[in-house]
Design an enzyme around this catalytic site. Structure first.
Site, PDB file in Angstrom:
ATOM      1  N   GLU A 222      38.849  42.399  51.043  1.00 30.15           N
ATOM      2  CA  GLU A 222      38.845  41.645  49.783  1.00 30.15           C
ATOM      3  C   GLU A 222      37.395  41.319  49.471  1.00 30.15           C
ATOM      4  OE1 GLU A 222      41.421  41.173  47.950  1.00 30.15           O
ATOM      5  OE2 GLU A 222      43.055  41.678  49.314  1.00 30.15           O
TER       6      GLU A 222
ATOM      7  N   CYS B 194      35.262  34.695  43.383  1.00 29.27           N
ATOM      8  CA  CYS B 194      35.128  36.157  43.425  1.00 29.27           C
ATOM      9  C   CYS B 194      35.600  36.814  42.135  1.00 29.27           C
ATOM     10  CB  CYS B 194      35.887  36.720  44.615  1.00 29.27           C
ATOM     11  SG  CYS B 194      37.632  36.271  44.625  1.00 29.27           S
TER      12      CYS B 194
END
Ligand code: NAD
Length: 472
Positions: free
Chosen positions: A223, A257
């Site tokens: 991720e 993010c």
């Protein structure tokens, strides 16, 4: 419950091997935990989170030198609770064997998929959402019946200590263990022969993690990050778009993010967007920096200061959204106009409170701009024309999309979460996490009477007749 295994100072024993072996032994003692046993672990995870919620939020606040506990409640505790509950709610269905069709040639045999725990799962999490990015992943791994070893970021050290103590109070060391330590510990962690490794962090470190995992052929879910664009369509309300883009961009001081990294808007609307952005920022933070997060680490502060200086020195116009001065820890949010490709602000993921605003003439140009760059973790489009929405969805790649807002696709437990290319590989959340942390074992059950022997040698007339029929 047994004592915390934060660091084990036993001479001559690698501090990671013992906890890993304990987890492995735990798995081997209980190869296929029942639904009740998995539910019990999820219940204890929930209980632990609720019992230590304030302490965990206070630790993050301290680690960061400023992160409002209310923001932690909204953006970390709430989604973590939702994730645990979602796993608990659907566990029964996800665990069941999944019946599959068989072609006529194999009937009356039967086929199904049996989800099976992998064993010991490693989870490496970053500092920006230390609670959610750790516990949501643990929930998925637990639901799938695994034992879990967690490595939180060294940049949220207090949080890591509080989490380790909370985990030790609610879980046995053969169920869930927290390992705290710096980069060397993290490197050793990633070299352990896990049955699956989930890493959340930067793209650069993601490559090192994948290299380490490759030695053991450990499957990885990465991720990672990237520059997530926002395209504002010509039919979008600029007021609404600015409201949502700026409100979400300023959460966590831009250290998300999937936050908007830069905005592409129709040429001529820059000034209006900047004015709206100022209005929104001032409305959200009337007493800035109250409720506004600090840049979490000295490395972050130095990096953002250098990105600002670089953009200014190369001719960008930086417009403060709030009339204030930067403090040692808190940076005033800024719009960046006239940003160019030779500036760091357009070369690296910003991960801070800066928002470059670029303009485009036609939607195809905005799409071409996005496609000329590495595939991002998220993409946002504001607009309502179905044709334009379809064009953006069909012709750009990204880990995920929210239309007419930002971030919210990540909060949907029914959707897979994960990047593409440099923004990551693999998925988790909800059933996708359950599947990632399971071996989806294909099973074919042959029936007592079946047609397979018709093709056994010797290859005579019977086989030829059968083949003629089969090959059409
Ligand atoms: P970080 O520095 O906290 O590192 C993340 C983890 O990697 C930590 O646990 C750290 O100990 C470990 N680590 C560091 N160096 C390592 C090495 N050489 N080998 C093995 N492990 C190592 O966090 P960061 O990298 O600054 O995180 C920010 C990045 O993470 C941003 O790019 C952001 O976009 C990305 N991110 C992605 C997601 C997502 O879900 N896709 C979520 C949050 C952050």
């Amino acid at each position: 419950m047994t004592a915390a295994l934060t660091v084990i100072n036993t001479p001559n024993i690698d501090p990671l091997t013992l906890p890993f072996e304990q987890l492995k032994a735990g798995y081997q003692r209980q190869l296929f935990p029942s639904e009740d046993e998995r539910r019990d672990r999820l219940n204890r995870l929930l209980k632990m989170l609720k019992a230590h919620r304030a302490e965990l939020a206070a630790a993050i606040d301290q680690d960061w030198s400023g992160r409002a506990p209310t923001e932690t409640d909204i953006l970390e505790v709430f989604p973590a609770i939702e994730a645990i509950k979602h796993n608990r709610k659907h566990l029964h269905r996800w665990m069941k064997p999944r019946k599959q069709g068989v072609s006529i040639w194999f009937k009356p045999g039967k086929a199904w998929i049996q989800p099976q725990p992998l064993g010991v799962v490693g989870i490496v999490s970053p500092w920006n959402y230390p609670l959610f990015l750790t516990l949501a992943a643990v929930a998925g791994a637990f639901a799938a019946g695994n034992r879990v070893m967690v490595k939180p970021s060294e940049f949220t050290g207090r949080f890591g200590e509080v989490l380790a103590a909370a985990v030790a109070a609610h879980f046995a060391p053969d169920e869930l263990v927290v390992i705290n330590g710096g980069v060397e510990t993290s490197q050793a962690f990633c070299a352990l022969p896990f049955d699956h490794l989930l890493y959340t962090g930067s793209t650069a470190v993601g490559k090192a993690v994948m290299r380490a995992a490759a030695e053991n052929l450990t499957p990885v879910t990465l991720e990672l990050g990237g520059k997530s664009p926002v395209i504002i369509g010509t039919d979008s309300s600029l007021v609404l778009a600015a409201e949502r883009i700026v409100s979400t961009k300023l959460m966590n001081a831009g250290q998300i993010c999937v936050t908007a990294d830069y905005v592409l808007l129709p040429v001529g609307s820059e000034e209006k967007f900047v004015n709206e952005a100022k209005r929104v920022a001032r409305a959200r933070y009337p007493n800035w920096p109250q409720d506004f997060s600090a840049l979490a680490t000295p490395r972050q502060r130095e990096r953002i200061a250098a990105v600002i200086a670089d953009a200014e020195s190369k001719g960008a116009q930086l417009i403060k959204l709030i009339d204030a001065e930067d403090t040692a820890t808190h940076f005033v949010p800024r719009i960046v106009l006239h940003a160019t490709d030779d500036m760091r602000v357009m070369q690296e993921e910003i991960f801070g409170p800066l928002l470059p605003v670029l303009s485009y003439r036609a939607l195809v140009d905005a799409i071409a701009y996005v496609n000329a760059r590495p595939r991002p973790l998220a993409l946002y489009y504001f607009g309502y024309h179905r044709q334009d929405i379809d064009k953006v969805l069909h012709e750009t790649h990204s880990g995920g999309v929210t239309l007419n807002d930002c971030l919210l696709h990540v909060g949907q437990e029914a959707l897979p979460f994960g990047g593409i290319g440099p923004s990551g590989m693999g998925h988790y959340h909800g059933e996708f996490g359950f599947n990632t942390f399971s071996k989806l074992k294909p099973i074919f059950h042959q029936s007592r009477y079946n047609g397979a022997p018709l093709l056994y040698p010797p290859f005579g007339g019977r086989v030829r007749a059968m083949l003629k029929f089969m090959l059409g």
